[in-house]
Design an enzyme around this catalytic site. Structure first.
Site, short mmCIF file in Angstrom:
data_model
loop_
_atom_site.label_atom_id
_atom_site.label_comp_id
_atom_site.label_asym_id
_atom_site.label_seq_id
_atom_site.Cartn_x
_atom_site.Cartn_y
_atom_site.Cartn_z
N HIS A 103 -4.75 4.48 24.45
CA HIS A 103 -5.51 4.20 23.22
C HIS A 103 -6.09 5.48 22.63
CE1 HIS A 103 -6.28 0.41 25.74
NE2 HIS A 103 -5.34 0.10 24.87
N HIS A 142 -8.21 3.21 27.48
CA HIS A 142 -7.64 4.23 28.38
C HIS A 142 -6.92 5.29 27.56
CE1 HIS A 142 -3.55 2.69 27.89
NE2 HIS A 142 -3.98 1.47 28.15
N LYS A 167 4.43 4.33 33.82
CA LYS A 167 3.71 3.96 32.60
C LYS A 167 2.22 3.76 32.91
CE LYS A 167 3.17 0.55 29.10
NZ LYS A 167 3.34 -0.81 28.69
N HIS A 187 5.82 -5.37 31.57
CA HIS A 187 4.73 -5.57 32.53
C HIS A 187 5.20 -5.94 33.94
CE1 HIS A 187 2.72 -5.90 28.61
NE2 HIS A 187 1.78 -5.23 29.23
N CYS A 198 5.61 -13.67 27.46
CA CYS A 198 4.78 -12.76 28.26
C CYS A 198 3.42 -12.68 27.60
CB CYS A 198 5.39 -11.36 28.36
SG CYS A 198 4.21 -10.20 29.10
N CYS A 217 2.21 -9.09 26.58
CA CYS A 217 2.81 -8.58 25.34
C CYS A 217 2.48 -9.48 24.16
CB CYS A 217 4.33 -8.53 25.41
SG CYS A 217 5.02 -7.47 26.65
N CYS A 263 8.90 -9.81 32.83
CA CYS A 263 8.75 -9.10 31.56
C CYS A 263 9.21 -7.65 31.75
CB CYS A 263 7.29 -9.14 31.13
SG CYS A 263 6.87 -7.83 29.98
N LYS A 318 -3.36 -0.54 31.82
CA LYS A 318 -4.51 -1.13 32.49
C LYS A 318 -4.12 -2.42 33.20
CE LYS A 318 -5.77 -2.64 27.90
NZ LYS A 318 -6.56 -2.36 26.73
N1 MSP Z 1 -3.03 -5.20 19.68
C1 MSP Z 1 -1.74 -4.60 19.65
C2 MSP Z 1 -1.57 -3.76 18.40
C3 MSP Z 1 -1.74 -4.50 17.12
S1 MSP Z 1 -1.62 -3.46 15.75
C4 MSP Z 1 -1.58 -4.49 14.43
C5 MSP Z 1 -1.57 -3.71 20.88
N2 MSP Z 1 -2.67 -3.35 21.53
S2 MSP Z 1 -2.71 -2.49 22.90
O1 MSP Z 1 -4.11 -2.34 23.19
O2 MSP Z 1 -1.92 -3.13 23.90
O3 MSP Z 1 -2.00 -1.14 22.67
C6 MSP Z 1 -2.35 -0.28 21.65
C7 MSP Z 1 -1.59 1.00 21.61
O4 MSP Z 1 -1.75 1.78 22.80
C8 MSP Z 1 -0.10 0.84 21.38
O5 MSP Z 1 0.27 1.64 20.27
C9 MSP Z 1 0.52 1.40 22.63
O6 MSP Z 1 1.72 2.03 22.33
C10 MSP Z 1 -0.51 2.39 23.05
N3 MSP Z 1 -0.36 2.76 24.44
C11 MSP Z 1 -0.60 1.96 25.53
N4 MSP Z 1 -0.27 2.69 26.64
C12 MSP Z 1 0.20 3.91 26.28
C13 MSP Z 1 0.58 5.06 26.98
N5 MSP Z 1 0.64 5.11 28.29
N6 MSP Z 1 0.88 6.17 26.27
C14 MSP Z 1 0.77 6.22 24.92
N7 MSP Z 1 0.39 5.14 24.23
C15 MSP Z 1 0.25 3.94 24.87
O7 MSP Z 1 -0.44 -3.40 21.21
#
Ligand code: MSP
Length: 481
Positions: free
Chosen positions: A23, A20, A290, A148, A128, A131, A145, A293
């Site tokens: 990412h 999304h 926030k 979440h 959680c 997380c 949490c 997904k």
């Molecule tokens: N797997 C771990 C990261 C391990 S790195 C050694 C993880 N994965 S995640 O898929 O949950 O999230 C990845 C990234 O997406 C994080 O940096 C998180 O901050 C970012 N984002 C998730 N939602 C976001 C927003 N709404 N806005 C900006 N970035 C966000 O965490």
């Protein structure tokens, strides 16, 4: 090679659902910075990938009636497709289920164990799964949490601990000597203060599920997913001479603690160099909530691109709309407004109008008097400070200068070929500077105006008078709001 390299990473994403906007944000910015550094003549390595072990993935796969590997093999390609759609040109895509990565994780666990930093103990806590971390009672939000807003699980297990407490002073000393390691500055004091208050040893193994890397010294435990995941940054370049340490680990603010505290401590324990900088960006919200997904509030990549039917337009929006490091609220209207206003009316019109006039009147080479209006050094400084929005602001101010110049000189009346040359040459500069942000748009312009985009040394090479300049299709289409 060391000074002339740039190794940049995104977090590796949990592929428990399709990617999304959150990412996309880090990945697009990493791509822009990777391309920018390539243009500076550096040898660049840009890493992204997926974080595939742990309870979250195991549970989601089970809920869907699949085994984890089968589940992942279905979702991981969605990330690769998304990055392709967004013109993201990574050097390597790492998966933590890659055998080569798993063997690095085992090697690191063994090293840390041999150095006396890992011991067996008991752990009981509130976990959680989304997380993949434990919380204490006081962290919770009405028993849920804090991120979440879902109930946490009480877990109790025999676990191996990493002696994080032992690294408190070493970390504080490291932060002191490397003040930009935790960036942006506004986020570093919070982390440093928490470390000063003291660090508890960290549980780094699990026995309640087996979807992970077995500990080399006790295979009844699998490694904690964050120990496994963080080492991806190292395992990807371990055999590539000169790239380690990373120059920049880009992360979201929610995972800064893991990267600013656990990560350097693990590296100290195994005797590896520590990355130069961990930079935490802010969060996008959707309707002030926030984007997530797991809570059903998200925008997928195809949907994102479909807003303006242009990947470059979304790339531009993500870099321009919010200072990197701050939070921002996302809306389709805001994307469309910038698309129609800045990309179509300013950049698109400048390019199509100039090319159309040149097709009729031609150009005559001369000194480009507009050149001293573009602040190249300032733009470079902004980019090295990761102030992408400000760099774009300067480039677009120069686009305004060019549009005003044409308006004032009226080459359609005077037929002044020198004015047209100056503007065409300025368009060349604009498109070279914009290439890292909007590669396919810049490449279209370069074809249309007959110059090549190789690296920033091209900024000093004036447009060839014999370039064949043609009017072609519009760079951007108007989107109804
Ligand atoms: N797997 C771990 C990261 C391990 S790195 C050694 C993880 N994965 S995640 O898929 O949950 O999230 C990845 C990234 O997406 C994080 O940096 C998180 O901050 C970012 N984002 C998730 N939602 C976001 C927003 N709404 N806005 C900006 N970035 C966000 O965490």
């Amino acid at each position: 090679m060391k000074e002339n390299k740039f190794y940049i990473t995104t977090p590796i994403y949990y592929p428990n659902d399709v990617p999304h906007i959150g990412h996309a944000y880090t990945t697009v910015v990493a791509d822009v910075l990777a391309r920018w550094n390539k243009m500076l003549g550096k040898k660049v390595f840009f890493l992204t990938g997926t974080d595939e072990h742990g309870k979250k993935i195991a549970d989601t796969a089970r809920r869907e009636g699949k085994n984890p590997q089968e589940f992942l093999n279905n979702l991981v390609p969605k990330f690769k497709e998304a990055w392709k759609k967004l013109n993201v040109d990574y050097s390597y895509f790492i998966r933590t289920t890659d055998k080569s990565h798993e063997s690095v994780v085992k090697e690191m666990l063994q090293k840390s164990f041999d150095n006396g930093d890992i011991y067996l103990g008991d752990y009981e806590g509130l976990y959680c799964v989304d997380c993949e971390r434990y919380y204490t009672e006081k962290d919770l939000d009405n028993g849920n949490c804090p991120i979440h807003k879902k109930p946490v699980e009480k877990l109790s297990e025999k676990t191996y601990f990493f002696k994080l407490s032992k690294y408190k002073d070493k970390l504080l000393e490291f932060y002191e000597k490397n003040p930009s390691f935790i960036s942006p500055k506004k986020r570093s004091s919070e982390i440093i203060n928490r470390v000063r208050e003291g660090l508890k040893d960290l549980s780094i193994s699990r026995t309640s599920f087996d979807w992970g890397v077995p500990l080399p010294f006790d295979d009844s435990h699998v490694a904690y997913v964050w120990f496994d995941a963080l080492f991806n940054y190292y395992s990807a370049v371990k055999d590539k001479n000169g790239f380690w340490p990373a120059d920049l680990n880009l992360v979201g603010k929610d995972i800064l603690w893991f990267h600013a505290v656990y990560w350097p401590a693990f590296l100290m324990s195994v005797g590896l160099e520590i990355p130069k900088m961990v930079f935490a960006h802010g969060f996008w919200t959707l309707d002030s909530e926030k984007i997530s997904k797991s809570r059903g509030k998200a925008i997928g990549i195809s949907e994102l691109i479909a807003i303006t039917d242009s990947a470059d337009s979304i790339r531009y929006f993500l870099c321009r709309a919010v200072p990197f490091g701050d939070d921002g609220d996302f809306s389709k209207d805001a994307v469309i407004k910038r698309h129609n206003g800045e990309l179509l009316n300013k950049l698109g019109n400048l390019v199509s109008r100039t090319a159309g006039l040149i097709e009729k009147k031609g150009i005559e080479k001369c000194k480009n008097s507009l050149l001293d209006k573009i602040k190249i050094e300032e733009i470079e400084r902004y980019m090295s400070n990761l102030e992408l929005d400000k760099a774009l602001n300067d480039i677009f101010s120069f686009i305004d200068v060019c549009n005003e110049y044409i308006q004032e000189k009226k080459p359609w009346e005077t037929g002044d070929k020198k004015v047209l040359y100056e503007v065409a040459d300025s368009i060349r500069l604009i498109s070279i500077l914009l290439w890292p942000f909007m590669p396919s748009t810049s490449e279209k312009i370069s074809k249309q105006f007959g110059f090549s985009i190789d690296d920033f040394s091209g900024l000093d090479k004036p447009l060839d008078e014999n370039s064949k300049i043609i009017k072609s299709e519009f760079l951007f289409n108007r989107v109804e709001d």
